[in-house]
Design an enzyme around this catalytic site. Structure first.
Site, PDB file in Angstrom:
ATOM      1  N   ASP A   1      -4.604  -0.294  -3.340  1.00  0.00           N
ATOM      2  CA  ASP A   1      -3.418   0.239  -2.616  1.00  0.00           C
ATOM      3  C   ASP A   1      -2.580   1.083  -3.260  1.00  0.00           C
ATOM      4  O   ASP A   1      -2.108   0.852  -4.373  1.00  0.00           O
ATOM      5  CB  ASP A   1      -2.793  -0.843  -2.187  1.00  0.00           C
ATOM      6  CG  ASP A   1      -1.683  -0.588  -0.885  1.00  0.00           C
ATOM      7  OD1 ASP A   1      -1.425   0.552  -0.827  1.00  0.00           O
ATOM      8  OD2 ASP A   1      -1.488  -1.437  -0.106  1.00  0.00           O
TER       9      ASP A   1
ATOM     10  N   SER B   1       2.919  -3.909   5.647  1.00  0.00           N
ATOM     11  CA  SER B   1       3.767  -2.777   5.020  1.00  0.00           C
ATOM     12  C   SER B   1       5.471  -2.822   5.202  1.00  0.00           C
ATOM     13  O   SER B   1       5.963  -4.037   4.949  1.00  0.00           O
ATOM     14  CB  SER B   1       3.386  -1.618   5.414  1.00  0.00           C
ATOM     15  OG  SER B   1       3.872  -0.552   4.439  1.00  0.00           O
TER      16      SER B   1
ATOM     17  N   HIS C   1      -4.354   0.388   1.299  1.00  0.00           N
ATOM     18  CA  HIS C   1      -3.327   0.264   2.227  1.00  0.00           C
ATOM     19  C   HIS C   1      -3.330  -0.164   3.720  1.00  0.00           C
ATOM     20  O   HIS C   1      -2.803  -0.956   4.358  1.00  0.00           O
ATOM     21  CB  HIS C   1      -1.973   1.240   2.188  1.00  0.00           C
ATOM     22  CG  HIS C   1      -0.606   0.784   2.823  1.00  0.00           C
ATOM     23  ND1 HIS C   1       0.227  -0.120   2.090  1.00  0.00           N
ATOM     24  CD2 HIS C   1       0.076   1.408   3.775  1.00  0.00           C
ATOM     25  CE1 HIS C   1       1.129  -0.697   2.510  1.00  0.00           C
ATOM     26  NE2 HIS C   1       1.252   0.392   3.787  1.00  0.00           N
TER      27      HIS C   1
END
Length: 489
Positions: free
Chosen positions: A372, A198, A401
């Site tokens: 996600d 991320s 995610h």
């Protein structure tokens, strides 16, 4: 007169007798009713106790440990290092030294609001950090400035407003370069492999753009749910993005410095709300799913306490605000927006600086999830068009995610990474995929652990089809050290 008295006495006796009968009936009924209610209450309490007994979540002692303590508890040596950035922030990073001569150096960087411990939430058989360490890799775990491990500065007090004036830009421009150079200097190596999740990817991109010389120091970059464009962010908090500026100004008015720091009250809240029973853990899992995307079968409720221990470890208000700013900006990857006047002073333009992702030359492999909600498939597709040294991209249909760090892919990914970039196919043809899938099916039965594969000199190959099918294997067979997608040839 006498008759009247006798009549009166007779009537009195009859009345008393009838009253006693009525009283006795009511009394008996009341006693029976009370007894039944009491029995039901006891049964209910006994059932509640039984539920609490069998529903109680196992206590994981590691949820109270620091990252070095967790590493030690897993049977490995750890080191704690401190890196001072050019702007004075003191970062604490954790190392699992290699057993004997190191094969390669691997640096793992967590995402927003997390810490180095996020790579150790999974059991050792599925923990990327542990699997790499088991194969004698020199493993380094980073921590962003401002989280519970990296809340120090050479001159600034962490309780001051000035300390918390940082965004993605400062993390990418100062933290990542400082840590990479420190690791290479300490290990005497010229290159390292970088695994980011991320925002851990987003700040890597910033570092490579702002410091072009760093690209040559990256042997391989693995991007898990990589943050860049945020235009298609689809989580529940999207409704707040139009109000970014007023919310940020309001927080400044309240002198809110650190954002979502569990050490303030979060740890106790998590403990009460999420970590007592499986029922609570499943509820909190639904909250994660609501934010990150559907896929509840990939998240074991028993991991919730350890997840919470490494989540919401604190960051600045500006870091969170920059997510909303990038969402509002559309398909771009931009620096922090200081407003018209602030941007003129900072960038010489009324708009924020836009990072040119085409300038990144480090080799990159991208892994993304189709469900996600934070880093969406559409945003990843936009990123793929910008990367000039993209070595491959794999999308997992059922991954959200958080699945990349807290469920099965990590072991498969680590095995693929152990042997370098040639282990992960770049956009294989369907024919090649079919061959790999058959090979996985034929050979997977022989695999007991990563170490046995190494001892037999077999070369692992990560491929998409087996990775997707391994998700179910990972959830149903948690004790299998290699329940993820690994093929051997």
């Amino acid at each position: 007169m006498v008759l009247n008295r006798l009549t009166f006495c007779w009537l009195a006796l009859v009345t008393i007798f009838l009253s006693d009968v009525s009283y006795s009936s009511v009394g008996r009924f009341r006693d029976v009713f009370n007894a039944n209610m009491l029995l039901k209450s006891w049964r209910r309490k006994a059932e509640e106790q039984r539920v609490r007994l069998f529903d109680r979540l196992p206590q994981n002692i590691e949820s109270k440990y620091t990252t070095p303590q967790v590493i030690a508890n897993r049977g490995y040596t750890s080191e704690t290092h401190h890196v001072t950035t050019d702007d004075g922030y003191i970062l604490e990073i954790h190392r699992i030294p290699p057993k004997g001569t190191a094969k390669k150096v691997v640096f793992l960087q967590h995402g927003v609001l997390q810490s180095s411990g996020t790579w150790l939430v999974n059991p050792s058989s599925r923990s990327l950090a542990i699997l790499l360490a088991e194969q004698s890799y020199d493993v380094w775990l980073g921590n962003f400035r401002g989280n519970k491990y990296s809340r120090k500065h050479a001159t600034l007090n962490p309780n001051s407003d000035e300390y918390w004036k940082f965004s993605w830009d400062q993390i990418g421009n100062y933290d990542i370069p400082s840590v990479i150079n420190y690791i290479l200097k300490t290990t005497g190596q010229s290159k390292l492999s970088y695994v980011g999740h991320s925002l851990g990817c987003g700040v890597f991109f910033i570092a490579m753009i702002k410091h072009p010389d760093l690209n040559a120091k990256i042997e391989l970059m693995i991007a898990l749910s990589p943050l860049s464009s945020f235009a298609n962010f689809n989580a529940i908090f999207r409704a707040l993005t139009p109000f970014t500026d007023p919310i940020e100004n309001f927080l400044r008015l309240l002198r809110t410095r650190v954002f979502l720091d569990s050490e303030v009250a979060g740890d106790r809240l998590f403990d009460i709300a999420c970590e007592q029973t499986y029922s609570q853990a499943r509820f909190c899992r639904e909250v994660f799913i609501l934010v990150c995307g559907p896929n509840r079968k990939n998240l074991d409720p028993a991991l919730i306490p350890l997840m919470n221990a490494n989540f919401m470890t604190g960051t600045s208000v500006a870091v969170i605000a920059q997510f909303a700013q990038n969402y509002n900006a559309g398909e771009t990857f931009q620096a922090y927006d200081y407003g018209t006047e602030g941007n003129l002073q900072k960038y010489g333009s009324t708009k924020p600086f836009e990072y040119d992702l085409t300038k990144i030359t480090a080799p990159i492999y991208v892994f993304s999830g189709a469900v996600d909600r934070i880093v969406t498939a559409k945003d990843v597709d936009w990123l793929l068009t910008k990367l000039r040294n993209l070595k491959g991209s794999t999308r997992f249909n059922e991954y959200n995610h958080l699945d990349f760090i807290w469920v099965g892919l990590t072991s498969a990914l680590s095995v693929g990474m152990l042997w370098g970039s040639s282990c992960i196919p770049k956009s294989p043809t369907q024919e090649a995929e079919d061959i790999q899938t058959k090979h996985c099916r034929d050979m997977n039965a022989e695999v007991v652990s990563v170490s046995s594969a190494v001892s037999n000199d077999k070369v692992p190959l990560l491929n998409r089809h087996m990775a997707e099918s391994s998700i179910q294997t990972a959830t149903s067979s948690k004790n299998n050290a290699l329940d993820d997608c690994v093929s051997f040839q």
